[in-house]
Structure formats: structure tokens, C-alpha cells
Design a protein around this motif. Structure first.
Motif, PDB file in Angstrom:
ATOM      1  N   GLY A  98      63.948  38.856  26.628  1.00  0.00           N
ATOM      2  CA  GLY A  98      62.742  38.046  26.736  1.00  0.00           C
ATOM      3  C   GLY A  98      62.551  37.442  28.105  1.00  0.00           C
ATOM      4  O   GLY A  98      62.185  36.268  28.242  1.00  0.00           O
ATOM      5  N   VAL A  99      62.822  38.250  29.151  1.00  0.00           N
ATOM      6  CA  VAL A  99      62.705  37.754  30.525  1.00  0.00           C
ATOM      7  C   VAL A  99      61.700  38.599  31.301  1.00  0.00           C
ATOM      8  O   VAL A  99      61.376  39.717  30.921  1.00  0.00           O
ATOM      9  N   ASP A 100      61.225  38.032  32.402  1.00  0.00           N
ATOM     10  CA  ASP A 100      60.255  38.711  33.269  1.00  0.00           C
ATOM     11  C   ASP A 100      60.916  38.992  34.614  1.00  0.00           C
ATOM     12  O   ASP A 100      61.050  38.101  35.448  1.00  0.00           O
ATOM     13  N   LEU A 101      61.361  40.244  34.811  1.00  0.00           N
ATOM     14  CA  LEU A 101      61.946  40.676  36.071  1.00  0.00           C
ATOM     15  C   LEU A 101      61.005  41.681  36.723  1.00  0.00           C
ATOM     16  O   LEU A 101      60.339  42.451  36.035  1.00  0.00           O
ATOM     17  N   VAL A 102      60.974  41.690  38.040  1.00  0.00           N
ATOM     18  CA  VAL A 102      60.112  42.611  38.785  1.00  0.00           C
ATOM     19  C   VAL A 102      60.896  43.875  39.123  1.00  0.00           C
ATOM     20  O   VAL A 102      61.981  43.804  39.712  1.00  0.00           O
TER      21      VAL A 102
ATOM     22  N   TYR B 237      68.688  31.674  33.533  1.00  0.00           N
ATOM     23  CA  TYR B 237      68.145  31.487  34.883  1.00  0.00           C
ATOM     24  C   TYR B 237      66.862  32.294  35.063  1.00  0.00           C
ATOM     25  O   TYR B 237      65.890  31.815  35.663  1.00  0.00           O
ATOM     26  N   ALA B 238      66.859  33.543  34.529  1.00  0.00           N
ATOM     27  CA  ALA B 238      65.668  34.389  34.627  1.00  0.00           C
ATOM     28  C   ALA B 238      64.506  33.779  33.845  1.00  0.00           C
ATOM     29  O   ALA B 238      63.349  33.815  34.291  1.00  0.00           O
ATOM     30  N   LYS B 239      64.786  33.184  32.696  1.00  0.00           N
ATOM     31  CA  LYS B 239      63.728  32.546  31.903  1.00  0.00           C
ATOM     32  C   LYS B 239      63.161  31.327  32.622  1.00  0.00           C
ATOM     33  O   LYS B 239      61.969  31.029  32.492  1.00  0.00           O
ATOM     34  N   ALA B 240      64.012  30.670  33.384  1.00  0.00           N
ATOM     35  CA  ALA B 240      63.555  29.493  34.127  1.00  0.00           C
ATOM     36  C   ALA B 240      62.793  29.861  35.394  1.00  0.00           C
ATOM     37  O   ALA B 240      62.125  29.010  35.991  1.00  0.00           O
ATOM     38  N   ASN B 241      62.882  31.141  35.779  1.00  0.00           N
ATOM     39  CA  ASN B 241      62.214  31.621  36.999  1.00  0.00           C
ATOM     40  C   ASN B 241      61.454  32.922  36.716  1.00  0.00           C
ATOM     41  O   ASN B 241      61.755  33.967  37.304  1.00  0.00           O
ATOM     42  N   PRO B 242      60.473  32.883  35.812  1.00  0.00           N
ATOM     43  CA  PRO B 242      59.771  34.121  35.430  1.00  0.00           C
ATOM     44  C   PRO B 242      59.059  34.791  36.603  1.00  0.00           C
ATOM     45  O   PRO B 242      58.367  34.116  37.382  1.00  0.00           O
ATOM     46  N   GLY B 243      59.261  36.078  36.743  1.00  0.00           N
ATOM     47  CA  GLY B 243      58.589  36.844  37.782  1.00  0.00           C
ATOM     48  C   GLY B 243      59.134  36.646  39.181  1.00  0.00           C
ATOM     49  O   GLY B 243      58.602  37.214  40.137  1.00  0.00           O
ATOM     50  N   LYS B 244      60.220  35.887  39.324  1.00  0.00           N
ATOM     51  CA  LYS B 244      60.771  35.614  40.652  1.00  0.00           C
ATOM     52  C   LYS B 244      62.013  36.453  40.979  1.00  0.00           C
ATOM     53  O   LYS B 244      62.404  36.544  42.135  1.00  0.00           O
ATOM     54  N   LEU B 245      62.635  37.014  39.956  1.00  0.00           N
ATOM     55  CA  LEU B 245      63.844  37.813  40.160  1.00  0.00           C
ATOM     56  C   LEU B 245      63.500  39.295  40.072  1.00  0.00           C
ATOM     57  O   LEU B 245      62.621  39.706  39.310  1.00  0.00           O
TER      58      LEU B 245
END
Length: 316
Positions: A169-173, A140-148
């Protein structure tokens, strides 16, 4: 008798005398965090029993601020006689990696006494996130980069989150908090989707089911959360991260005094009552030698320095 031999014997006698006499006055254990947290609870448990053994008051003094730096500096600047100690967590070395300026060196300006306990960091999410397990959350995090967003309670839990981002390999804030309790409140309200904090902090909400606990960061499952898998079991091989608690004394504290303190810690943490109390906190008791703890401190600093560099985090 040669003079050198006589001086050696005299020094040994003084060392033994100091070992036997310590403590000669009340002992302070500085906890550089607010009351009620894991560091405070562990320190008070040790202090009560140390006091019985030593026949001197052992006082726990909370001196929070600056992510543990303010309280730890009190210990660093104290006389090097063992009567002022500090119980700290991994932030002790992480601060030196993340802070551009430090009032002391966490390795060179302290004397390692003993590692006391370890506890895995825990990955939890807000139930509104459409993920039932760690694999689904990563997808889910990979499908929503920078949104979580992910919350951290202090510098070492922030790096637990950064390490997760790299491994998965995910983009979390990142959203910083002053304590795990604040993370939990915002997670319950849906203001932050995920958090990295201690077993103790998540435990009530794990039991109530109000938060979804995805994994623990240790090699083994936490006794307080037996049905929660490790990150490796949940599909994230190589992710291992934990909080550790350790006792330090000022630089130059006599080796005999350090040994006496360490031996008392080792005796206490092996008692069944301590094993049970630590287990309730989701922690494992440890009794390392001063040499082992000093080596561990250096290795932790090097590990976090590499992690910060790989994450591209600039010291503040």
C-alpha cells in the motif's frame, strides 16, 4: 496388418529414430541478454555438459536487445528441429503483457521444454534511507508518498516492484534500468532509494554491507543470504515473487526431440555440482516436464496480466 496400424507403427519408428539421432549438428542456445548474467551463466553450465553427452557442439549465443525479444525471436523463427533453443526468464511472458505489439506469441509460437531454475527477487535499499527492516521501510514510504523511487532491471522485476506497491500500500516511483548492475550503481550513489533485482546482483553488496537487503520474495530464505528474511517473515504476508529461467524450442519441434532435451536438462540439474553452482547464484534447480512447463508458462502470463491490470499499467 490394417493400414492404420501399420502407419502408426511406422510413425512411432520414425519418432524413435529422431529421438535417438538428435542432435545431428551443433546446437545453439540463444541467451537474449548480455554475457555474465544469471541466464548466461546457467546456459553455459548446461551447454558444456550437454556437449559431452551428445557429442555435438552446444554453443551459447548472446543476442541481447528489446528486453529479450530480439534474441528470443531468433529461436522462434529457427527450424523446428531442436537445434536452436532459447533460455529465457519471466520477461518472456511479461513482455506480452506490457508490449502493445509483439513479433511473436510467447506461448503459441514456442514449445516449452523445461523450467530450469527459480530465484526470488530481492528488495534492497540505499543505506541512507532511515529504515532498518521491511516494516520500517514500508512505514517510511507511506509517510513520504511519491517521493521514493524503485529501480527495476527488466519487465518482470518491474512487476515485482509493482506487486510490492500493491501489497504494501505504498506509492513508489518506477525508474527503469537495462540491468541490475545499473540499479546497484545508482543505489550506491543514493540516486534511487530502492531496487528489485536478483540475489546474484545484490550478493556482493550484501556481503560488503554497502546496501541494506530487506527481504527476499520467495517462500523460503535464499541460501546465499541466510540471514535475510522472506517478505512474509518481515511482515508482508502474501508477497511472493521470483525470477525463473526456462528453456524453449520453436513451435512444432518433435515431441521426441523435446523429450530428449528435457531429459538431459533434468539429469544435469540433479548433479551435485549444478545444485552447488545454482545455490551460489541464489537459485534452486528445477526439472519440470514439458507439459508442466507449458502449464506454468500459461499461469505466469495470466498472473502478470492480472497484476498489470490491477496496477493500471498501459501497454506501450
Amino acid at each position: 496388418m490394417p493400414l492404420r496400424l501399420a502407419l502408426f507403427i511406422l510413425a512411432a519408428c520414425f519418432s524413435l529414430a529422431a529421438h535417438a539421432q538428435f542432435p545431428t549438428k551443433p546446437v545453439r542456445i540463444i541467451v537474449p541478454y548480455t554475457p555474465g548474467g544469471g541466464t548466461d551463466i546457467i546456459s553455459r553450465a548446461l551447454a558444456g555438459r550437454m556437449q559431452e553427452t551428445w557429442g555435438q557442439q552446444v554453443i551459447v549465443e548472446n543476442r541481447p536487445g528489446a528486453n529479450g525479444i530480439i534474441g528470443t525471436e531468433v529461436m522462434v523463427r529457427a527450424p523446428a528441429d531442436g537445434h536452436t533453443l532459447a533460455m529465457v526468464v519471466g520477461a518472456h511472458v511479461v513482455n506480452a503483457v506490457l508490449q502493445a505489439k509483439m513479433p511473436f506469441d510467447p506461448i503459441a509460437d514456442t514449445t516449452a521444454v523445461s523450467l530450469v531454475a527459480t530465484s526470488p527477487w530481492v528488495i534492497g535499499i540505499y543505506p541512507g534511507v532511515p529504515a532498518q527492516n521491511l516494516r520500517e521501510f514500508i512505514a517510511y514510504a507511506k509517510a513520504n508518498p511519491g517521493k521514493l523511487r524503485f529501480g527495476s532491471s527488466e519487465s518482470s522485476s518491474r512487476l515485482a516492484g509493482e506487486q510490492f506497491k500493491q501489497a504494501a500500500g505504498v506509492d513508489l516511483v518506477h525508474v527503469p534500468y537495462k540491468g541490475g548492475g545499473q540499479i546497484v550503481q545508482d543505489m550506491l550513489g543514493g540516486h534511487v532509494e530502492s531496487g528489485f533485482t536478483s540475489v546474484l546482483t545484490f550478493l556482493p553488496h550484501y556481503k560488503s554491507g554497502k546496501l541494506r537487503i530487506l527481504a527476499v520474495g520467495g517462500k523460503a530464505r535464499a541460501g546465499a543470504m541466510p540471514d535475510v528474511p522472506t517478505a512474509a517473515e518481515a511482515g508482508l504476508a502474501g508477497y511472493e515473487t521470483y525470477v525463473w529461467y526456462g528453456m524453449y524450442a520453436p513451435k512444432g519441434t518433435p515431441a521426441a526431440t523435446v523429450a530428449r532435451i528435457q531429459q538431459e536438462i533434468a539429469r544435469l540439474v540433479r548433479l551435485p555440482e549444478f545444485a552447488e553452482r545454482f545455490a551460489n547464484l541464489g537459485a534452486d534447480a528445477v526439472a519440470s516436464t514439458p507439459e508442466e512447463f507449458a502449464a506454468f508458462t500459461r499461469s505466469e502470463y495470466e498472473k502478470f496480466a492480472q497484476l498489470v491490470k490491477a496496477a493500471g499499467i498501459q501497454p506501450e
